[in-house]
Design a protein around this motif. Sequence first.
Motif, PDB file in Angstrom:
ATOM      1  N   THR A  33       0.854  -1.195   0.000  1.00 45.54           N
ATOM      2  CA  THR A  33       0.000   0.000   0.000  1.00 45.54           C
ATOM      3  C   THR A  33       0.882   1.234   0.000  1.00 45.54           C
ATOM      4  O   THR A  33       2.085   1.151   0.243  1.00 45.54           O
ATOM      5  CB  THR A  33      -0.895   0.083   1.258  1.00 45.54           C
ATOM      6  N   ASP A  41      -7.355  -1.134  -1.018  1.00 41.66           N
ATOM      7  CA  ASP A  41      -6.615  -0.935  -2.261  1.00 41.66           C
ATOM      8  C   ASP A  41      -5.588  -2.062  -2.400  1.00 41.66           C
ATOM      9  O   ASP A  41      -4.634  -2.119  -1.630  1.00 41.66           O
ATOM     10  CB  ASP A  41      -5.935   0.446  -2.193  1.00 41.66           C
ATOM     11  N   ILE A 138     -10.717  -2.074  -6.097  1.00 37.95           N
ATOM     12  CA  ILE A 138     -11.638  -0.960  -5.831  1.00 37.95           C
ATOM     13  C   ILE A 138     -11.415   0.099  -6.909  1.00 37.95           C
ATOM     14  O   ILE A 138     -10.311   0.260  -7.433  1.00 37.95           O
ATOM     15  CB  ILE A 138     -11.445  -0.374  -4.408  1.00 37.95           C
ATOM     16  N   GLN A 140     -11.427   3.339  -6.713  1.00 40.50           N
ATOM     17  CA  GLN A 140     -10.610   4.470  -6.248  1.00 40.50           C
ATOM     18  C   GLN A 140     -11.047   5.797  -6.851  1.00 40.50           C
ATOM     19  O   GLN A 140     -10.264   6.742  -6.912  1.00 40.50           O
ATOM     20  CB  GLN A 140      -9.119   4.255  -6.544  1.00 40.50           C
ATOM     21  N   THR A 322     -16.304   2.428  -4.773  1.00 40.36           N
ATOM     22  CA  THR A 322     -15.550   2.993  -3.646  1.00 40.36           C
ATOM     23  C   THR A 322     -16.354   4.157  -3.082  1.00 40.36           C
ATOM     24  O   THR A 322     -16.400   5.231  -3.675  1.00 40.36           O
ATOM     25  CB  THR A 322     -14.169   3.500  -4.142  1.00 40.36           C
ATOM     26  N   SER A 327      -9.904   6.991  -1.517  1.00 38.11           N
ATOM     27  CA  SER A 327      -8.882   5.947  -1.547  1.00 38.11           C
ATOM     28  C   SER A 327      -7.547   6.545  -1.112  1.00 38.11           C
ATOM     29  O   SER A 327      -7.412   7.753  -1.004  1.00 38.11           O
ATOM     30  CB  SER A 327      -8.775   5.375  -2.957  1.00 38.11           C
ATOM     31  N   HIS A 328      -6.574   5.681  -0.873  1.00 40.79           N
ATOM     32  CA  HIS A 328      -5.268   6.120  -0.335  1.00 40.79           C
ATOM     33  C   HIS A 328      -5.496   6.954   0.920  1.00 40.79           C
ATOM     34  O   HIS A 328      -4.833   7.969   1.138  1.00 40.79           O
ATOM     35  CB  HIS A 328      -4.457   6.926  -1.381  1.00 40.79           C
ATOM     36  N   GLU A 332     -10.978   4.881   3.344  1.00 37.99           N
ATOM     37  CA  GLU A 332     -11.292   4.022   2.195  1.00 37.99           C
ATOM     38  C   GLU A 332     -12.185   2.861   2.649  1.00 37.99           C
ATOM     39  O   GLU A 332     -11.933   2.254   3.678  1.00 37.99           O
ATOM     40  CB  GLU A 332      -9.955   3.497   1.659  1.00 37.99           C
TER      41      GLU A 332
END
Lengths: 352, 352
Positions: A33, A41, A138, A140, A322, A327-328, A332
């Motif tokens: 990740t 993710d 996902i 994202q 998502t 995301s990130h 998330e």
Amino acid sequence: MTVHVDAAGNIRGVYAAASGNGRRLFIGSHLDTVPHAGAFDGVLGVVMGIALVESLRGQPLPFSIEVVGFSEEEGVRFGVPFIGSRALVGDVDQTLLAAKDASGLSVGESIAAFGLDVSRIGDARAAAHALGYLEFHIEQGPVLDQLHQPIAVVDCIVGRTYADATFIGAAGHAGTTPMNARRDAVTAAAEWIGRVEASAQQTSGLVATTGRIEAQPGAANVIAGDCRVTLDVRHADDAVRSAAVRQLHDAAEAVAAHRGLTLDWVTRFDHASVAMDAELVARLTRAVERAGVKPFVMPSGAGHDAMILAAHMPAAMLFIRTPGGISHHPDESVMPGDVAIALAAAADFLHG
Amino acid sequence: MTVHVDAAGNIRGVYAAASGNGRRLFIGSHLDTVPHAGAFDGVLGVVMGIALVESLRGQPLPFSIEVVGFSEEEGVRFGVPFIGSRALVGDVDQTLLAAKDASGLSVGESIAAFGLDVSRIGDARAAAHALGYLEFHIEQGPVLDQLHQPIAVVDCIVGRTYADATFIGAAGHAGTTPMNARRDAVTAAAEWIGRVEASAQQTSGLVATTGRIEAQPGAANVIAGDCRVTLDVRHADDAVRSAAVRQLHDAAEAVAAHRGLTLDWVTRFDHASVAMDAELVARLTRAVERAGVKPFVMPSGAGHDAMILAAHMPAAMLFIRTPGGISHHPDESVMPGDVAIALAAAADFLHG
């Protein structure tokens, strides 16, 4: 499944075919990740591969399945993404092995320090007997969430151009230089950023981003002498992307020229769009429909391991909605119902 | 002249009046510079004061003249400008003496380390018997050069507002976030910068500068979640400046609002315009005319020691043309003919 870790650090589990030497379907995603990331993710796709095999309840298929948890997809540690998937397709060279992390340790040295035999990295190659590759990931992004769509079939991974535009004017005193005597690099950059945004808004499917901007000397009381802006342009159709980049480059030249500035333009890279396999996309779309969901096909705006594998075997991807497009980030998430629908569609795909 | 160095490090030379206890005209500028500067900003005004006294060939005037080479005008070392001129008007307090340089040494400690007696800094005060203050200084801008004008009389030092505008949107993935789903802080800032520039161009005498811009997280492949821009606004008329700042603040709010962003606005400071003495400006203007030059009166866009002295005595400034407007740079220059004209006008001013 029979599990081992290959010399690139990929975790690989094989679920044997009914006949021992059948062809092999790869199902995977990545295990690494970015820092301060979420929990889905990458790893969700690996876990879903395992869940899909589990759903077979030990019944063999005419082909074997290999679930792969890829190493180093994000490129955070060594600045080089897709190390695990490149090993799977035999695309690891000395340049990649020599790439260093922040502490000066190379990819090769790190593999050895992890207890793996870097000289065996060629053995990780497994594309020869591949039937294809399926990746759950996902989205994202916010598209499926906005459309109230649980999953989507990915038809391509968009091409991407990354360039630096530097406007070069003349630094000057913020108090003593009248407006009509300025060659201000920040205001030139601002005018161009407006054109970039407007142009992308007018072109269907195009995204253009100016995420980093730096003015020099960068003081409140000094007119900036130069200003560098990054440009990231993506589109599923390479011709559309190339035309957009040309137009944005011309716009930057025009903005610089009419203000008496010069432009320094550096294209950092230009990656073509990668198509998913048309036959697998069609099969996956039918499987989604049979799972009770209106099929939706979309490009992926982000890179994925499927990009690397697509050059060596038929590849396909399923996106999972998502929420909020977040995301990130620790927030998330995915919805369990969406994951169940994706697994049902994939099970149908396996038998289809 | 009788010369001494006062406790603030100012070099002061007195040319006595015909009668010993007449009033005193101060003539000065600063001796310090910014790093990597030119040879004329500041020190030219001190040297011209000495040249002006020299031109009197020992003949006394009805008043004495004190030429002052001010210390620490630029504020580079301690972050506090005008230390020498503040000492001359008795405006040095403990806060100023406690200001520290990069090595942690305070103004007071540095004065002692230089061999001066900081406890005597009150003796540097000399405004009580002042007839007035005259400062020669290079323009540091392109106005006189563009007008083919050798010198100008300064009628005021412009007021200045300095603010930070931060646009706060949402960071996002540059590939997966469609244009219509973005709350991009950089494109918002760019739109506002365009409005700042246009507004300043439409208001006579106004300068507005956005010299520093920073996007966060500041990566090519991430839509910026926030973007901070500095705003420096100057005008001779405080009402015009205040109205412009209000309008630019409203514009920033409007840009943020129509894009679904928020605005964080911090006014760092707001300094009023400082008028030069009307009587001295008129006398200096007549003297310039008698020196054979078409008089030209202009505001100073930059701060000078005259700003500090103007609150305590009648003050006036003469600007000398700066070729190309180039200052704070080794290429900074003046033309000897312009210096001669300024000295001739000042000599006439002394006798007028």
